[in-house]
Design a protein around this motif. Structure first.
Motif, PDB file in Angstrom:
ATOM      1  N   LEU A 203       8.463  -8.829  29.513  1.00  0.00           N
ATOM      2  CA  LEU A 203       7.346  -9.340  30.165  1.00  0.00           C
ATOM      3  C   LEU A 203       6.709  -8.613  31.171  1.00  0.00           C
ATOM      4  CD1 LEU A 203       8.054 -10.180  33.252  1.00  0.00           C
ATOM      5  CD2 LEU A 203       9.403 -12.023  32.445  1.00  0.00           C
ATOM      6  N   VAL A 204       5.425  -8.681  31.691  1.00  0.00           N
ATOM      7  CA  VAL A 204       4.859  -8.232  32.619  1.00  0.00           C
ATOM      8  C   VAL A 204       4.052  -9.155  33.568  1.00  0.00           C
ATOM      9  CG1 VAL A 204       2.719  -6.770  33.096  1.00  0.00           C
ATOM     10  CG2 VAL A 204       4.323  -6.075  31.328  1.00  0.00           C
ATOM     11  N   TRP A 205       4.446  -9.166  34.778  1.00  0.00           N
ATOM     12  CA  TRP A 205       3.848 -10.069  35.732  1.00  0.00           C
ATOM     13  C   TRP A 205       2.512  -9.681  36.118  1.00  0.00           C
ATOM     14  CZ3 TRP A 205       6.997 -14.075  36.604  1.00  0.00           C
ATOM     15  CH2 TRP A 205       8.156 -13.866  36.694  1.00  0.00           C
ATOM     16  N   ASN A 206       1.558 -10.783  36.208  1.00  0.00           N
ATOM     17  CA  ASN A 206       0.322 -10.858  36.635  1.00  0.00           C
ATOM     18  C   ASN A 206       0.410 -10.842  38.047  1.00  0.00           C
ATOM     19  OD1 ASN A 206      -0.843 -10.755  33.911  1.00  0.00           O
ATOM     20  ND2 ASN A 206      -0.892 -12.979  33.778  1.00  0.00           N
ATOM     21  N   LYS A 207      -0.175  -9.903  38.795  1.00  0.00           N
ATOM     22  CA  LYS A 207       0.095  -9.903  40.460  1.00  0.00           C
ATOM     23  C   LYS A 207      -1.292 -10.151  41.139  1.00  0.00           C
ATOM     24  CE  LYS A 207       4.178  -7.129  40.093  1.00  0.00           C
ATOM     25  NZ  LYS A 207       4.917  -6.013  40.745  1.00  0.00           N
ATOM     26  N   THR A 208      -2.372  -9.902  40.587  1.00  0.00           N
ATOM     27  CA  THR A 208      -3.721  -9.737  41.119  1.00  0.00           C
ATOM     28  C   THR A 208      -4.736 -10.803  40.686  1.00  0.00           C
ATOM     29  OG1 THR A 208      -4.650  -7.829  40.381  1.00  0.00           O
ATOM     30  CG2 THR A 208      -3.032  -7.629  42.040  1.00  0.00           C
ATOM     31  N   ALA A 209      -4.368 -11.927  40.026  1.00  0.00           N
ATOM     32  CA  ALA A 209      -5.382 -12.566  39.335  1.00  0.00           C
ATOM     33  C   ALA A 209      -6.202 -13.263  40.370  1.00  0.00           C
ATOM     34  CB  ALA A 209      -4.804 -13.744  38.537  1.00  0.00           C
ATOM     35  N   ARG A 210      -7.492 -13.465  40.253  1.00  0.00           N
ATOM     36  CA  ARG A 210      -8.522 -13.981  41.185  1.00  0.00           C
ATOM     37  C   ARG A 210      -9.030 -15.106  40.582  1.00  0.00           C
ATOM     38  NH1 ARG A 210     -11.101  -8.936  44.062  1.00  0.00           N
ATOM     39  NH2 ARG A 210     -12.920  -9.749  42.804  1.00  0.00           N
ATOM     40  N   SER A 211      -8.523 -16.261  40.254  1.00  0.00           N
ATOM     41  CA  SER A 211      -8.920 -17.284  39.409  1.00  0.00           C
ATOM     42  C   SER A 211     -10.160 -17.953  39.982  1.00  0.00           C
ATOM     43  CB  SER A 211      -7.895 -18.382  39.214  1.00  0.00           C
ATOM     44  OG  SER A 211      -6.769 -17.965  38.844  1.00  0.00           O
ATOM     45  N   GLN A 212     -10.575 -17.660  41.289  1.00  0.00           N
ATOM     46  CA  GLN A 212     -11.619 -18.124  41.933  1.00  0.00           C
ATOM     47  C   GLN A 212     -13.008 -17.788  41.382  1.00  0.00           C
ATOM     48  OE1 GLN A 212      -9.386 -16.626  43.482  1.00  0.00           O
ATOM     49  NE2 GLN A 212     -10.270 -15.018  44.793  1.00  0.00           N
ATOM     50  N   ASP A 213     -12.838 -16.378  40.859  1.00  0.00           N
ATOM     51  CA  ASP A 213     -14.063 -15.685  40.399  1.00  0.00           C
ATOM     52  C   ASP A 213     -14.363 -16.490  39.072  1.00  0.00           C
ATOM     53  OD1 ASP A 213     -13.973 -13.715  42.174  1.00  0.00           O
ATOM     54  OD2 ASP A 213     -12.755 -12.279  40.932  1.00  0.00           O
ATOM     55  N   TYR A 214     -13.857 -17.284  38.694  1.00  0.00           N
ATOM     56  CA  TYR A 214     -14.207 -17.917  37.292  1.00  0.00           C
ATOM     57  C   TYR A 214     -14.393 -19.536  37.368  1.00  0.00           C
ATOM     58  CZ  TYR A 214     -12.353 -13.649  35.352  1.00  0.00           C
ATOM     59  OH  TYR A 214     -12.212 -12.196  35.030  1.00  0.00           O
ATOM     60  N   SER A 215     -14.379 -20.016  38.546  1.00  0.00           N
ATOM     61  CA  SER A 215     -14.542 -21.446  38.755  1.00  0.00           C
ATOM     62  C   SER A 215     -15.726 -21.829  38.156  1.00  0.00           C
ATOM     63  CB  SER A 215     -14.287 -21.968  40.182  1.00  0.00           C
ATOM     64  OG  SER A 215     -15.170 -21.201  41.074  1.00  0.00           O
ATOM     65  N   LYS A 216     -16.876 -21.243  38.154  1.00  0.00           N
ATOM     66  CA  LYS A 216     -18.171 -21.479  37.650  1.00  0.00           C
ATOM     67  C   LYS A 216     -18.233 -21.757  36.306  1.00  0.00           C
ATOM     68  CE  LYS A 216     -20.988 -19.674  41.689  1.00  0.00           C
ATOM     69  NZ  LYS A 216     -21.903 -18.632  42.029  1.00  0.00           N
ATOM     70  N   ILE A 217     -17.558 -20.909  35.565  1.00  0.00           N
ATOM     71  CA  ILE A 217     -17.705 -21.126  34.222  1.00  0.00           C
ATOM     72  C   ILE A 217     -17.025 -22.084  33.429  1.00  0.00           C
ATOM     73  CG2 ILE A 217     -17.734 -18.591  33.939  1.00  0.00           C
ATOM     74  CD1 ILE A 217     -15.004 -18.447  32.755  1.00  0.00           C
ATOM     75  N   ALA A 218     -16.411 -22.985  34.164  1.00  0.00           N
ATOM     76  CA  ALA A 218     -15.858 -24.166  33.715  1.00  0.00           C
ATOM     77  C   ALA A 218     -16.875 -24.959  33.082  1.00  0.00           C
ATOM     78  CB  ALA A 218     -14.655 -24.863  34.493  1.00  0.00           C
ATOM     79  N   SER A 219     -17.993 -24.975  33.613  1.00  0.00           N
ATOM     80  CA  SER A 219     -18.755 -25.998  33.252  1.00  0.00           C
ATOM     81  C   SER A 219     -19.822 -25.364  32.209  1.00  0.00           C
ATOM     82  CB  SER A 219     -19.732 -26.521  34.276  1.00  0.00           C
ATOM     83  OG  SER A 219     -20.445 -25.229  34.805  1.00  0.00           O
ATOM     84  N   TYR A 220     -20.069 -24.085  31.777  1.00  0.00           N
ATOM     85  CA  TYR A 220     -20.704 -23.652  30.881  1.00  0.00           C
ATOM     86  C   TYR A 220     -20.108 -22.558  29.892  1.00  0.00           C
ATOM     87  CZ  TYR A 220     -21.470 -19.606  34.086  1.00  0.00           C
ATOM     88  OH  TYR A 220     -21.094 -18.464  34.656  1.00  0.00           O
ATOM     89  N   TYR A 221     -20.775 -22.259  28.693  1.00  0.00           N
ATOM     90  CA  TYR A 221     -20.378 -21.290  27.914  1.00  0.00           C
ATOM     91  C   TYR A 221     -20.842 -19.861  27.822  1.00  0.00           C
ATOM     92  CZ  TYR A 221     -19.024 -25.670  25.985  1.00  0.00           C
ATOM     93  OH  TYR A 221     -18.504 -27.180  25.804  1.00  0.00           O
ATOM     94  N   ARG A 222     -20.118 -18.949  28.158  1.00  0.00           N
ATOM     95  CA  ARG A 222     -20.555 -17.638  28.338  1.00  0.00           C
ATOM     96  C   ARG A 222     -20.853 -17.022  26.975  1.00  0.00           C
ATOM     97  NH1 ARG A 222     -15.215 -14.915  30.739  1.00  0.00           N
ATOM     98  NH2 ARG A 222     -14.495 -16.600  29.362  1.00  0.00           N
ATOM     99  N   PRO A 223     -21.920 -16.322  26.849  1.00  0.00           N
ATOM    100  CA  PRO A 223     -22.356 -15.705  25.611  1.00  0.00           C
ATOM    101  C   PRO A 223     -21.353 -14.406  25.144  1.00  0.00           C
ATOM    102  CG  PRO A 223     -24.185 -15.776  26.852  1.00  0.00           C
ATOM    103  CD  PRO A 223     -23.146 -16.185  27.620  1.00  0.00           C
ATOM    104  N   GLY A 224     -21.100 -14.512  23.849  1.00  0.00           N
ATOM    105  CA  GLY A 224     -20.070 -13.661  23.327  1.00  0.00           C
ATOM    106  C   GLY A 224     -18.541 -13.743  23.536  1.00  0.00           C
TER     107      GLY A 224
END
Length: 368
Positions: A84-105
């Motif tokens: 295993l490799v731990w995820n230590k610096t995830a910034r989930s708040q950067d992605y809160s907006k995309i919950a409501s739309y679909y990113r191209p690609g």
């Protein structure tokens, strides 16, 4: 979720999400007695680690591998190896907006359609971070292959429209530039191209080439599990890969048979080929020549330039993607390609052990 396991004899299962607690892999089928330590795996993980230069995502992760099982006194035990490799610096708040739309690609729309739900944080399971498990397992497969004199070398063949000059290829140069190109001048020109794309908030794709040397003839299973077919499947399972070719690849379609055929010769008392248009594979089996293939990697879909998309309310909206993303995926994908090739060859090598009765009898003759 089916589809997270690869291989038959040398089998891996990757697990984890980009913004989950950790990512990792379980390897089953590795023979006992292979010398192995975390440093062997770390060398491979360091090649795909983020934040190493301005052409990689600025997300900083140590990506330190931890071996949980399958190793005792510095050797594999033959039991499943869990890493295993731990995820230590995830910034989930950067992605809160995309919950409501679909990113191209991206796989946002297709995941919603398939599951009715998705982990939108950094792409979840479809994130490039999933490849950590592949690379860790590939490091073990590569060490196994080295015991047999089989070596793999992957590198960047092109970035955008800047290609390596085959007359000036220098394999010692691969680790000396941030793009892993075996041509210093091409690397310099490619960096200029990337700098321009980054200034425009855009991204670039490219081609990765891999060479496998020391592979003896006859590896691969005819019909559905041909060596080239298995390599193609492995490469196209990498998220950003959109094309695969081996040997002359698509150029073979424009050649005459007299040009494309590799004549056989006797060299140092052994059968060899005069040329290698086949890329080291005939009839789906290795032919003793270097196996040479290439993969096409698409531009990073997450770009800061303005795009249009659709949200869950069926409204067309403009977007500008924020967060930490690679302006080019190719350099960090080089080791992923090498790892998947190693896993494929290791699996087929173990499969090949039961192909001939005389070799089975020779192996078990001490018990007869």
């Amino acid at each position: 979720m089916p589809g997270s396991t690869y291989g038959n004899r040398f089998k891996i299962t990757t697990w984890g999400e980009s913004h989950g607690k950790a990512v990792g892999v379980v390897i089953d089928g590795c023979p006992a007695g292979l010398p192995l330590c975390e440093e062997d795996i770390q060398k491979f993980l360091d090649r795909r680690k983020p934040g190493q230069n301005k052409y990689a995502t600025p997300r900083r992760e140590d990506d330190q591998a931890e071996i949980l099982s399958g190793i005792f006194q510095g050797q594999t035990t033959g039991t499943p190896i869990s890493l295993l490799v731990w995820n230590k610096t995830a910034r989930s708040q950067d992605y809160s907006k995309i919950a409501s739309y679909y990113r191209p690609g991206h796989a946002d729309y297709t995941f919603d359609e398939k599951y009715g739900f998705r982990d939108y944080r950094g792409g979840g399971r479809t994130s490039g971070r999933e490849t950590i498990g592949r690379v860790a397992a590939g490091a073990i497969a590569s060490k196994l292959l080295e015991q047999l004199g089989i070596r793999l070398c992957a590198y960047t063949k092109s970035i955008g429209n800047v290609s390596v000059d085959e007359k000036h290829m220098d394999f010692d140069e691969i680790s000396k530039n941030p793009l892993y190109m075996p041509d210093h001048d091409a690397a310099v020109r490619a960096q200029v191209l990337l700098d321009g794309a980054m200034a425009r908030k855009d991204s670039v794709g490219g081609i990765i080439e891999c060479q496998i040397t020391g592979l003896f003839p006859g590896i691969g299973e005819p019909v559905f599990d041909k060596l080239d077919a298995c390599l193609a499947r492995a490469m196209l399972s990498i998220g950003a890969v959109k094309g695969f070719e081996i040997g002359e690849g698509f150029r073979a379609a424009g050649m005459f048979g007299s040009e494309n055929n590799d004549g056989f010769i006797v060299k140092n008392g052994e059968i060899a080929k005069r040329t290698n248009h086949s890329g080291g594979v005939l009839g789906g089996l290795s032919d003793g020549a270097p196996v040479i293939f290439r993969v096409a990697v698409k531009p990073t879909p997450s770009i800061a330039a303005s795009q249009t998309t659709v949200n869950k309310n069926m409204e067309e909206i403009p977007i500008e993607i924020t967060g930490r993303h690679d302006p080019v995926i190719v350099p960090r994908a080089v080791v992923v390609v090498e790892a998947m090739a190693a896993l494929t060859v290791a699996d087929l090598l173990l499969e090949n052990m039961s192909a001939r009765l005389d070799r089975i009898l020779d192996f078990y003759s001490r018990n007869l």
